[in-house]
Design a protein around this motif. Structure first.
Motif, short mmCIF file in Angstrom:
data_model
loop_
_atom_site.label_atom_id
_atom_site.label_comp_id
_atom_site.label_asym_id
_atom_site.label_seq_id
_atom_site.Cartn_x
_atom_site.Cartn_y
_atom_site.Cartn_z
N THR A 1 -15.53 15.95 -0.52
CA THR A 1 -16.27 14.72 -0.22
C THR A 1 -15.33 13.52 -0.20
O THR A 1 -14.37 13.45 -0.98
N ARG A 2 -15.63 12.58 0.67
CA ARG A 2 -14.79 11.40 0.79
C ARG A 2 -14.88 10.53 -0.45
O ARG A 2 -13.87 10.04 -0.96
N ASP A 3 -16.11 10.33 -0.96
CA ASP A 3 -16.23 9.48 -2.14
C ASP A 3 -15.59 10.14 -3.36
O ASP A 3 -15.02 9.46 -4.23
N SER B 1 -12.91 12.07 -3.26
CA SER B 1 -11.47 11.87 -3.09
C SER B 1 -11.04 10.49 -3.55
O SER B 1 -10.03 10.33 -4.24
N ASP B 2 -11.84 9.48 -3.18
CA ASP B 2 -11.53 8.11 -3.60
C ASP B 2 -11.63 7.99 -5.13
O ASP B 2 -10.84 7.28 -5.76
N HIS C 1 -8.27 15.73 1.06
CA HIS C 1 -9.69 15.70 1.42
C HIS C 1 -9.97 16.83 2.40
O HIS C 1 -9.44 16.86 3.51
#
Length: 417
Positions: free
Chosen positions: A288-290, A292-293, A310
Motif C-alpha cells: 500500500t502507498r500509505d 510505504s509512506d 512499494h
C-alpha cells in the motif's frame, strides 16, 4: 626479531627504519616500497604479492640465518594489514612494529572530519556484499578497496539502494603529484574506470557526518531497548506487530551489522526499524502507498535508514538483493508462495508471523521443503491494564503463531558432524 614498518601515506621512512634496513638480511615489501627504501644490495629481497609464499620465505630464512628481517607495508600494518598474519605465524612477541598513518585516517583528515564514529570495512580480497550492507546502514563508512571491489562496484551496488549517499574516492594518498580526493554520487562512481591507485572510499550521509562527542569508538553498540511499545510507531488500526511478537521475531532473525534483512508485508515497518536499529541494512516491502509512506516516517523518527519498496510480494522480490534473514508479517492467500520464494533466497533464516492458524501448515511445508530446520510457537500474552479504583486486570492480546526456519550449516564431505 621481525621489524615491521608502516610506510604511511607518502611520508618518508623514520630513521629507525633506515637503521634496520642497513642491518637487514631479508627485506619484504611491495615493489614500490622496496624501490623507495633501497635496501642494501647484499640483502635478500622478496616482492610481496600473495602472502603465503612470503611467510614461507621468512620462516625458511629465520631457520637458516640470524640476520634481521624487515617487512615494509602500507599505512598502519596493524590495521587490516600484515601484522595479523605475521603474529599468527611467528608470534606477536617476535614482532617489532612501527605503524604509519593509515589511509583511512588520511582520507578523513583530507575532509577535515573526525573518524572515531566511522565504521571501517575491508573489501580487499573479500566479498563486497558486507561493505555494501554496512554502507546502506551507517552514515559514515570507510571501505578499503581491492580488485573487483572498488569505487565502481561499490557505486553500482548503492546507486539504487542508497542513492542519497556520497562517495569520497581517495586515490594515491600521499603522492604529491597524483593524489586525488573526489566527491561523487554512487551512480557517477559506477560509470567511471578508477584504475588501481584508489586507497580508500568513504561512504557518507553528509547530513550526519558530524556525530556528537563519543566515548567509545566505532559504530554504536546497539539499541538500549528493543521490542519497543507499539506507541513508538505510527500505525493504522493497530496493524502492527505487537512487542511480544517482535521480541521473539528479533531473537530469531538475529539482525546485525553487515547483513541484509527483508521485512515483507511490512505494514508500519516496526520490525524493519528495529532491525535497522541493530545495524542491519533493511528492505521493507509494502503493497500500500500509505503504508510505504508510514514506514519511511517511522524510520526517520527513529534515525535509521530503511529502503522501502512499494509493491506486492512475491512479484517485487525478484528485483531485490538476496537477504540474510526475512520477516514475513503479511501475505494473505499469497503467503505460501511468498514463504517459498523467501526460503529459497534467504541465507540464514525466515520468520513468519500468522494470525490465521489455517496458514501454518502451508508455511511450514514451504520452509521444510526449502531445507530449513523449522520450529514455531503460539504466542498468547495478557498485559496489565488499569481499572477504576486503582486496581489492575489482565487484558489478553490476540494470539499469533510465530514460525521460523533456520538454514542448517553446510555439511563438509568427510568431516563428521
Amino acid at each position: 626479531m621481525i621489524s615491521v614498518f608502516g610506510t604511511g601515506t607518502g611520508a618518508p621512512l623514520p630513521p629507525e627504519a633506515t637503521s634496520a634496513l642497513a642491518e637487514a638480511g631479508l627485506v619484504v615489501g611491495a615493489r614500490r616500497h622496496l624501490a623507495a627504501a633501497r635496501p642494501p644490495q647484499e640483502a635478500e629481497q622478496i616482492v610481496l604479492g600473495p602472502l603465503a609464499p612470503a611467510l614461507d620465505a621468512i620462516e625458511r630464512y629465520r631457520e637458516k640465518q640470524e640476520g634481521r628481517v624487515v617487512v615494509l607495508a602500507s599505512g598502519d600494518p596493524g590495521f587490516f594489514g600484515v601484522v595479523r598474519a605475521l603474529a599468527e605465524r611467528f608470534g606477536a612477541e617476535r614482532l617489532d612494529v612501527s605503524p604509519g598513518v593509515s589511509s583511512v585516517a588520511t582520507a578523513f583528515a583530507r575532509l577535515g572530519l573526525p573518524w572515531d564514529d566511522a565504521v571501517v570495512v575491508s573489501a580487499h580480497g573479500r566479498d563486497l556484499r558486507t561493505a555494501v550492507q554496512v554502507c546502506r546502514a551507517r552514515p559514515k563508512v570507510a571501505v578499503l578497496t581491492g580488485p573487483g571491489s572498488g569505487p565502481a562496484e561499490l557505486g553500482a551496488a548503492l546507486a539504487y539502494r542508497s542513492a542519497e549517499r556520497i562517495l569520497v574516492v581517495a586515490s594515491a594518498l600521499g603522492d604529491p603529484e597524483h593524489e586525488r580526493v573526489e566527491r561523487v554520487t554512487p551512480a557517477e562512481a559506477a560509470a567511471r574506470d578508477w584504475g588501481t591507485a584508489v586507497s580508500v572510499v568513504l561512504c557518507l550521509d553528509e547530513s550526519r557526518a558530524l556525530a556528537p562527542v563519543r566515548t567509545v569508538a566505532g559504530p554504536p553498540s546497539g539499541p538500549a531497548q528493543w521490542a519497543l511499545d507499539e506507541s513508538e510507531f505510527a500505525h493504522r488500526d493497530s496493524m502492527i506487530s505487537k512487542f511480544e511478537v517482535r521480541a521473539l521475531a528479533l531473537a530469531r532473525l538475529g539482525p546485525r551489522l553487515g547483513e541484509l534483512i527483508w521485512d515483507v508485508g511490512a505494514g508500519s515497518g516496526s520490525v524493519a526499524v528495529e532491525c535497522a536499529r541493530f545495524g542491519a541494512a533493511v528492505t521493507a516491502i509494502e503493497k500500500t502507498r500509505d503504508g510505504s509512506d508510514r514506514i519511511r516516517a517511522n524510520a526517520a523518527a527513529h534515525g535509521v535508514d530503511v529502503q522501502v519498496v512499494h509493491g506486492a510480494a512475491p512479484t517485487v522480490l525478484s528485483d531485490l538483493d538476496d537477504p540474510d534473514a526475512v520477516f514475513i508479517g503479511g501475505g494473505g492467500r499469497e503467503l505460501p508462495a511468498i514463504v517459498t520464494v523467501c526460503a529459497r533466497r534467504a541465507r540464514r533464516a525466515v520468520v513468519v508471523a500468522m494470525a490465521a492458524l489455517d496458514r501454518v501448515p502451508a508455511a511450514r511445508d514451504a520452509l521444510t521443503g526449502a531445507g530449513f530446520d523449522c520450529d514455531g510457537v503460539l504466542l498468547q500474552s495478557s498485559r496489565l491494564a488499569p481499572l477504576p479504583g486503582g486496581v489492575t486486570r489482565l487484558a489478553a492480546t490476540n494470539p499469533v503463531f510465530l514460525l521460523w526456519g533456520v538454514r542448517p550449516p553446510a555439511r563438509t564431505e568427510g568431516v563428521p558432524q
